[in-house]
Design an enzyme around this catalytic site. Sequence first.
Site, PDB file in Angstrom:
ATOM      1  N   ASP A 242      34.704  37.778  50.526  1.00  8.05           N
ATOM      2  CA  ASP A 242      34.375  38.484  51.774  1.00  8.05           C
ATOM      3  C   ASP A 242      34.862  37.668  52.977  1.00  8.05           C
ATOM      4  OD1 ASP A 242      32.472  36.699  50.799  1.00  8.05           O
ATOM      5  OD2 ASP A 242      30.776  37.656  51.758  1.00  8.05           O
TER       6      ASP A 242
ATOM      7  N   TYR B 256      39.522  45.244  35.596  1.00  8.14           N
ATOM      8  CA  TYR B 256      40.428  46.333  35.201  1.00  8.14           C
ATOM      9  C   TYR B 256      40.674  46.350  33.696  1.00  8.14           C
ATOM     10  CZ  TYR B 256      41.519  46.691  40.194  1.00  8.14           C
ATOM     11  OH  TYR B 256      41.435  46.833  41.555  1.00  8.14           O
TER      12      TYR B 256
ATOM     13  N   ASP C 284      46.998  43.926  49.339  1.00 13.55           N
ATOM     14  CA  ASP C 284      47.293  45.105  50.170  1.00 13.55           C
ATOM     15  C   ASP C 284      46.970  44.831  51.633  1.00 13.55           C
ATOM     16  OD1 ASP C 284      48.309  46.662  48.198  1.00 13.55           O
ATOM     17  OD2 ASP C 284      46.983  48.367  48.553  1.00 13.55           O
TER      18      ASP C 284
ATOM     19  N   LYS D 257      33.859  34.689  44.149  1.00 13.79           N
ATOM     20  CA  LYS D 257      32.544  35.088  44.656  1.00 13.79           C
ATOM     21  C   LYS D 257      31.525  34.295  43.850  1.00 13.79           C
ATOM     22  CE  LYS D 257      30.056  37.731  47.365  1.00 13.79           C
ATOM     23  NZ  LYS D 257      29.916  37.380  48.783  1.00 13.79           N
TER      24      LYS D 257
ATOM     25  N   ASP E  78      43.997  42.521  44.146  1.00 11.17           N
ATOM     26  CA  ASP E  78      44.504  43.869  44.424  1.00 11.17           C
ATOM     27  C   ASP E  78      44.213  44.221  45.886  1.00 11.17           C
ATOM     28  OD1 ASP E  78      45.492  46.391  44.129  1.00 11.17           O
ATOM     29  OD2 ASP E  78      43.866  47.154  42.874  1.00 11.17           O
TER      30      ASP E  78
END
Length: 356
Positions: A223, A142, A251, A191, A247
Site C-alpha cells: 500500500d 493467480y 500497470d 505485505k 500486476d
Amino acid sequence: MEKKIAIIRGDGIGPEIMTQAIAVLDAVAAKFGHTFTYEDAPMGGNAIDAFGVPLPESSLKTCLACDSTLLSAVGGPKWDAIDPAIRPEKGLLGLRAGMGLYANLRPAELIPQLKDACPLRSEIVDRGINFIVIRELIGGAYFGEHKTWEENGEMAAHDVMAYKEHEIRRIARVGFETAMKRGRKLCSVDKANVLDSSKLWRKVVCEVAAEYPEVELRHMYVDAAAMQLVRDPSQFDVIVTENLFGDILSDEASQIVGSIGMLPSASLGDGACGLYEPIHGSAPDIAGQDLANPIGMILAAAMMLRYGLNMPDEAAAVETAVSRALEDGLRTGDIMEPGMQRVGCAAMGRAIVERI
Ligand code: NAD
C-alpha cells in the site's frame, strides 16, 4: 558475436513493428560487428489459421533453441469467438510455461522529450523517473487454488496465495542481479504485516541479500509502494514483488510514464533464453495502416540486447537513437504533439536506424 533470435511476428500491428525492430537489430549488428540470424516461430491468431493451434510445438522448440525470443503481440477480433482452449492468448501462456519464465521485468522510464504525457506534477517529473518493476509471474494467488462454494445459504470463495522458498529465492536473485546492472538499489514490496506468504517473502529476500552486499535493500508494504510511486517515483531503482502486487504496481508504473506504444517488457527464467515484447497488444484498430508506434517493440529489442545477450553498449546505442529521433521532433500519431513532425511506423523505424 553470433546470436540466433527467435522471431514471433504475431497479429495485427505485430508484423509491421517487428520489421522495424529487425532493421534496428541489423543496424546494431553492422555497427558492433555481430551476426544476428532470425528464425520465425509462428504464434497466435496466424498460427491458428495455419496450423489449427496458437502455439505449434515446432515454434516452442525454435524459441528454446535460440539465444533469445522477440515477440510483438498476438490476438484480434478474428479469433475472439473461437474455442477458448485454442485462443491466441493460450499461445502466450503456453510459451511462458514452456520456457519456464517466472520473472517479468517492466522498465518505467520517462523519456524527457515526452514528459508532457506524464500525469504527475512537473516538480515530481523533474526529479526523473527511471525504475524497473520485477514481478513474479507463475506463483501466488493467480496460481493457487481457486474455489467457490455455498455455505449457510450464501456463496463463498477463496484464492490461495502460496509461495515456496525456492520460488521467492529465484525471483529475489533476478531483483538483485538487475539492481547490480543498474543503480544498485532494490526495494522489495510485500505485505509482511498481514500475510504469511509475505513474511516468508521478506525472510528469503533478506537471506539472498547476503550474497549481494553492494546492493542497498529496503522493504516496503504494497500500500505504501502504490502511494510512493505517484508521490516520488524518483526514489526507486529496482522494485521486486510477488505476482498480484506486481500486476497492479507495473500497470501503475506504465501509466505514470505515458504512452502504451513506448514501453517494453522482458520475461525471464533459469534458461538462457528470455522473451522480450512491448507491453501493448496487437492494436487491430490501426493494423496495416502504417500508424503503429514501433518504439515499444524497438526498446524490447534493446532490453533483449542488455539482459538476454549481455550487450549493454549495443542496448544503449538503440536507446540513444530512440531519444534522438524524439529530440528531432519525430512522432507517431499516438504521441503526436503540436509543433512536432508526424511520421508513420516505417519512417520512425528508419529514423531510429539512421541514428544508430
Ligand atoms: P492494445 O494494446 O492492442 O490497444 C489499445 C489501444 O492502444 C488501441 O487504441 C491501439 O490502437 C493503441 N495502441 C496499442 N499499441 C500501439 C502502438 N504500438 N502504437 C500506437 N497505438 C497503439 O489492446 P486491446 O485493444 O485491448 O487488445 C487488442 C488485441 O491485442 C486483443 O486481441 C488482445 O487480446 C491482444 N493483446 C495481446 C497482448 C500480447 O500479445 N501480449 C497484450 C494485450 C492485448
